[in-house]
Enzyme design. Structure first.
Site, PDB file in Angstrom:
ATOM      1  N   LYS A  58      34.026  36.185  34.518  1.00  0.00           N
ATOM      2  CA  LYS A  58      34.383  36.863  33.269  1.00  0.00           C
ATOM      3  C   LYS A  58      33.931  36.010  32.074  1.00  0.00           C
ATOM      4  O   LYS A  58      33.297  36.485  31.156  1.00  0.00           O
ATOM      5  CB  LYS A  58      35.900  37.053  33.259  1.00  0.00           C
ATOM      6  CG  LYS A  58      36.440  37.825  32.105  1.00  0.00           C
ATOM      7  CD  LYS A  58      37.899  38.167  32.409  1.00  0.00           C
ATOM      8  CE  LYS A  58      38.623  38.627  31.192  1.00  0.00           C
ATOM      9  NZ  LYS A  58      39.998  39.022  31.478  1.00  0.00           N
ATOM     10  N   GLU A  62      33.522  25.606  38.461  1.00  0.00           N
ATOM     11  CA  GLU A  62      33.139  25.753  39.876  1.00  0.00           C
ATOM     12  C   GLU A  62      32.001  26.774  40.016  1.00  0.00           C
ATOM     13  O   GLU A  62      30.995  26.527  40.684  1.00  0.00           O
ATOM     14  CB  GLU A  62      34.336  26.246  40.709  1.00  0.00           C
ATOM     15  CG  GLU A  62      35.479  25.263  40.833  1.00  0.00           C
ATOM     16  CD  GLU A  62      36.523  25.411  39.738  1.00  0.00           C
ATOM     17  OE1 GLU A  62      36.189  25.920  38.637  1.00  0.00           O
ATOM     18  OE2 GLU A  62      37.675  25.025  39.972  1.00  0.00           O
ATOM     19  N   GLY A  86      41.426  38.937  35.626  1.00  0.00           N
ATOM     20  CA  GLY A  86      40.614  38.545  36.787  1.00  0.00           C
ATOM     21  C   GLY A  86      41.175  39.084  38.090  1.00  0.00           C
ATOM     22  O   GLY A  86      40.464  39.707  38.889  1.00  0.00           O
ATOM     23  N   ARG A  87      42.474  38.883  38.314  1.00  0.00           N
ATOM     24  CA  ARG A  87      43.064  39.282  39.602  1.00  0.00           C
ATOM     25  C   ARG A  87      43.250  40.791  39.730  1.00  0.00           C
ATOM     26  O   ARG A  87      43.693  41.279  40.770  1.00  0.00           O
ATOM     27  CB  ARG A  87      44.387  38.543  39.816  1.00  0.00           C
ATOM     28  CG  ARG A  87      45.410  38.729  38.709  1.00  0.00           C
ATOM     29  CD  ARG A  87      46.519  37.682  38.795  1.00  0.00           C
ATOM     30  NE  ARG A  87      47.442  37.737  37.670  1.00  0.00           N
ATOM     31  CZ  ARG A  87      47.229  37.187  36.489  1.00  0.00           C
ATOM     32  NH1 ARG A  87      46.091  36.549  36.247  1.00  0.00           N
ATOM     33  NH2 ARG A  87      48.123  37.266  35.527  1.00  0.00           N
ATOM     34  N   GLU A 130      50.166  34.438  40.600  1.00  0.00           N
ATOM     35  CA  GLU A 130      49.577  34.195  39.284  1.00  0.00           C
ATOM     36  C   GLU A 130      50.185  35.146  38.247  1.00  0.00           C
ATOM     37  O   GLU A 130      50.235  34.837  37.068  1.00  0.00           O
ATOM     38  CB  GLU A 130      48.066  34.395  39.369  1.00  0.00           C
ATOM     39  CG  GLU A 130      47.299  33.598  38.335  1.00  0.00           C
ATOM     40  CD  GLU A 130      45.806  33.580  38.639  1.00  0.00           C
ATOM     41  OE1 GLU A 130      45.404  32.903  39.592  1.00  0.00           O
ATOM     42  OE2 GLU A 130      45.062  34.257  37.935  1.00  0.00           O
ATOM     43  N   HIS A 168      51.989  33.369  67.079  1.00  0.00           N
ATOM     44  CA  HIS A 168      51.827  32.166  67.910  1.00  0.00           C
ATOM     45  C   HIS A 168      51.816  30.914  67.049  1.00  0.00           C
ATOM     46  O   HIS A 168      51.373  29.858  67.488  1.00  0.00           O
ATOM     47  CB  HIS A 168      50.538  32.286  68.727  1.00  0.00           C
ATOM     48  CG  HIS A 168      50.596  33.433  69.689  1.00  0.00           C
ATOM     49  ND1 HIS A 168      50.985  33.283  71.001  1.00  0.00           N
ATOM     50  CD2 HIS A 168      50.395  34.767  69.499  1.00  0.00           C
ATOM     51  CE1 HIS A 168      50.979  34.473  71.584  1.00  0.00           C
ATOM     52  NE2 HIS A 168      50.633  35.390  70.692  1.00  0.00           N
ATOM     53  N   LYS A 188      41.882  24.353  34.318  1.00  0.00           N
ATOM     54  CA  LYS A 188      40.511  24.286  33.817  1.00  0.00           C
ATOM     55  C   LYS A 188      40.408  23.183  32.761  1.00  0.00           C
ATOM     56  O   LYS A 188      39.433  22.442  32.695  1.00  0.00           O
ATOM     57  CB  LYS A 188      40.084  25.635  33.224  1.00  0.00           C
ATOM     58  CG  LYS A 188      39.960  26.742  34.284  1.00  0.00           C
ATOM     59  CD  LYS A 188      39.444  28.069  33.721  1.00  0.00           C
ATOM     60  CE  LYS A 188      39.350  29.128  34.809  1.00  0.00           C
ATOM     61  NZ  LYS A 188      38.846  30.426  34.400  1.00  0.00           N
TER      62      LYS A 188
HETATM   63  C1  G6Q Z   1      42.724  35.671  37.449  1.00  0.00           C
HETATM   64  C2  G6Q Z   1      42.563  34.355  36.868  1.00  0.00           C
HETATM   65  C3  G6Q Z   1      41.558  33.468  37.554  1.00  0.00           C
HETATM   66  C4  G6Q Z   1      40.117  33.789  37.193  1.00  0.00           C
HETATM   67  C5  G6Q Z   1      39.216  32.644  37.675  1.00  0.00           C
HETATM   68  C6  G6Q Z   1      37.763  32.889  37.411  1.00  0.00           C
HETATM   69  O1  G6Q Z   1      43.453  36.518  37.015  1.00  0.00           O
HETATM   70  O2  G6Q Z   1      42.333  34.453  35.530  1.00  0.00           O
HETATM   71  O3  G6Q Z   1      41.711  33.472  38.949  1.00  0.00           O
HETATM   72  O4  G6Q Z   1      39.724  35.005  37.760  1.00  0.00           O
HETATM   73  O5  G6Q Z   1      39.629  31.461  37.070  1.00  0.00           O
HETATM   74  O6  G6Q Z   1      37.529  33.060  36.057  1.00  0.00           O
HETATM   75  P1  G6Q Z   1      36.137  33.592  35.562  1.00  0.00           P
HETATM   76  O7  G6Q Z   1      35.941  34.959  36.069  1.00  0.00           O
HETATM   77  O8  G6Q Z   1      36.186  33.532  34.061  1.00  0.00           O
HETATM   78  O9  G6Q Z   1      35.089  32.656  36.114  1.00  0.00           O
END
Ligand code: G6Q
Length: 550
Positions: free
Chosen positions: A206, A212, A267-268, A353, A384, A516
């Site tokens: 996003k 990463e 994001g989620r 989250e 198990h 972050k």
């Molecule tokens: C989700 C969070 C988090 C996010 C990641 C990746 O709701 O905000 O998991 O999706 O940190 O972020 P970017 O899409 O900005 O790389």
């Protein structure tokens, strides 16, 4: 707003809890032969059996009064209408607009979002079809065989979970791969499976600044260029999904290879948006639309069904009952479908989250437990491993069992040998968790097996089970795109309802942002030659020890 714990409904629930807390579900089932009928919801082929929870006929009416007191209907309208309920980021939470099959206008910041959503779906459709048909060619003229999604958190877990779940619907000539961890092993091991001439990278971020993802994306770009010997190859092998056009261009991905989404998609909650591109490529746009349509069904159900028969509401309220009244603060997700093996991790993020928060909407510390610890694994593997604790541990773990009636795979005699074993294990587990085994029953059993009195005395307590352990069973016909869309949306709305009752903002994630932020403090220290002294002694020594031995 006064705390929900002072509300009449909460006070009534506290009293009610006193009367039911020592009740045994095995007795409740005996007293009421209609207990299942009274405590399940059927929606199309979905069956939600919540009768194996520590409730009686008064519990749900009291819990729904709580939902009314928390003004669930009002908040639900705010969510769907695009009001900026994510007030700490000044954003709407409009994931429901992404699957708004009715196409009725939905406005945020004075603008109807539907035309842009529709255009994005069309662009995804055209692109995914060009990959699937082989019309899109790699730099050397070969068709794409591997798609590597580079993203993390919300830009990874959803598409990864769905691609695994819907593998039976996937294109047999395309392998979807997912790289998220900045640990080089993740990318390196993935690239070992790929041919640069036939690989498409989808950089999903996003912000397009996540450390990463960007580190992995730059290394993937280097790998591609060093193999294909020409930077011009990027435009045939890289696409981006982002809200950050400038950063995408700076990376070298042309605008026509960029898929947009918007800051009002968390994001989620984003797998319904262009973040779902790997899904659309793998299972095809028609199936992706079915996934959206399943979620839309539940959006409609959530908006219209009476609270007592509303699946997300009832699941949320039972969760509140377990967490806040019984103090059962973890929750296990146990899918009896190998395709759903990533569902526990996906829901772990979605729930923890969203509701892992201790500050309420007024900026005050909450005075009650909020989001539970979500964990789990697919059945029967978990049986198990950790089910021991669920049966006999000191911690009581409410569980969700998910079970398809039909498997996508026909194996063994009559094609259902495996599946009937799987189903019987699921049913046996929910039954035993509820019933338990008394000491007398354990003794009788051992007597029947011919054990000596001495052995029976020794083992009787070890072989008894307290039972009375809550579980909810979610059954469906089979794991197809529409059903999966429904299941995910059920959990999204369940989490939303709980967030409203706890009076927290389920749509921000300052804990993630914090991670972050702090990562960038340590990295420069690791790169410096001098000894680090600016942090606490543990942190300094961890950094210095690493530097010395690196
Ligand atoms: C989700 C969070 C988090 C996010 C990641 C990746 O709701 O905000 O998991 O999706 O940190 O972020 P970017 O899409 O900005 O790389």
């Amino acid at each position: 707003m006064t705390s929900i714990t002072n509300s009449d409904a909460w006070v009534a629930l506290v009293d009610h809890h006193k009367t039911i807390k020592s009740a045994q579900m095995r007795d409740l089932f005996q007293e009421n032969s209609n207990r299942f009928n009274d405590n399940h919801i059927q929606y199309d082929d979905l069956l939600i059996d919540y009768s194996k929870n520590r409730i009686n006929k008064d519990t749900l009416p009291l819990l729904t009064s709580l939902a009314r007191e928390a003004k669930i209907d009002l908040w639900r309208d705010k969510l769907f209408s695009g009001e900026k309920i994510n007030f700490s980021e000044s954003r709407s939470a409009l994931h429901t607009a992404l699957r708004n099959k009715s196409n009725t206008p939905i406005t945020t910041d004075g603008k109807d979002v539907m035309p842009e959503i529709n255009a994005s779906i069309d662009k995804m459709g055209v692109f995914s079809e060009s990959i699937r048909s082989g019309q899109w060619k790699g730099f050397t003229g070969k068709r794409i065989k591997s798609i590597v999604n580079i993203g993390i958190g919300g830009s990874d877990l959803g598409p990864a979970m769905v691609c695994k779940a819907l593998k039976p619907y996937g294109n047999k000539n395309i392998i979807p791969l997912f790289v998220s961890n900045v640990d080089g092993a993740d990318l390196a091991q993935t690239l070992e499976q790929c041919n640069p001439e036939t690989t498409l990278f989808i950089v999903a971020s996003k912000t397009f600044t996540t450390q990463e993802t960007m580190t992995n994306a730059f290394s993937a770009r280097e790998w591609l260029i060093s193999n294909l010997k020409d930077p011009a190859a990027i435009s045939s092998h890289f696409v981006a999904i982002s809200t950050n056009k400038v950063a995408v261009e700076d990376f070298g991905i042309p605008t026509e290879n960029m898929f947009k989404f918007w800051d009002w998609v968390g994001g989620r909650y984003s797998l319904w948006s262009s973040i779902g591109l790997p899904i659309a490529i793998f299972i095809g746009m028609d199936n992706f639309k079915e996934l959206l349509s399943g979620a839309y069904d539940i959006d409609t159900h959530f908006r219209t069904a009476p609270l007592e028969e509303n699946i997300p509401v009832v699941l949320a309220l039972i969760g509140i009952w377990n967490i806040n009244f019984f103090n059962f603060t973890t929750h296990a997700i146990l899918p009896y479908d190998q395709g759903l093996s990533l569902l526990p991790s996906y829901l772990q993020q979605l729930d923890m989250e969203s509701n892992g928060k201790f500050i309420d909407r007024e900026g005050k510390r909450v005075c009650l437990n909020t989001g539970p610890i979500i964990w789990g694994d697919s059945g029967t593997n978990g049986q198990h491993a950790f089910y021991q604790l669920i049966h006999q541990g000191t911690e009581i773990v409410p569980t969700d069992f998910l079970m398809p009636i039909h498997s996508q795979y026909k194996l063994g005699a009559n094609g259902d040998t495996h599946h009937k074993i799987l189903i019987s294990n699921f049913i046996a587990q929910t039954k035993s968790l509820m019933l338990g085994k008394t000491e007398d029953e354990a003794r009788d059993e051992m007597l029947g097996q011919g054990l000596t009195k001495r052995d029976i005395d020794l083992l009787a307590n070890h072989k008894s089970f307290m039972g009375n352990r809550p579980s909810t069973s979610i059954l469906f016909d089979k794991l197809d795109p529409k059903t999966l869309g429904r299941l995910i949306a059920i959990y999204e709305h369940k989490i939303f309802v709980q967030g409203i009752i706890w009076n927290i903002n389920s749509f921000d994630q300052w804990g993630v942002e914090y991670g972050k932020q702090i990562a960038s403090l340590v990295l420069p220290e690791l790169r410096k030659k001098d000894t680090t002294t600016s942090f606490d002694s543990s942190t300094n020594n961890l950094i210095n020890y690493t530097k010395k031995n690196l």
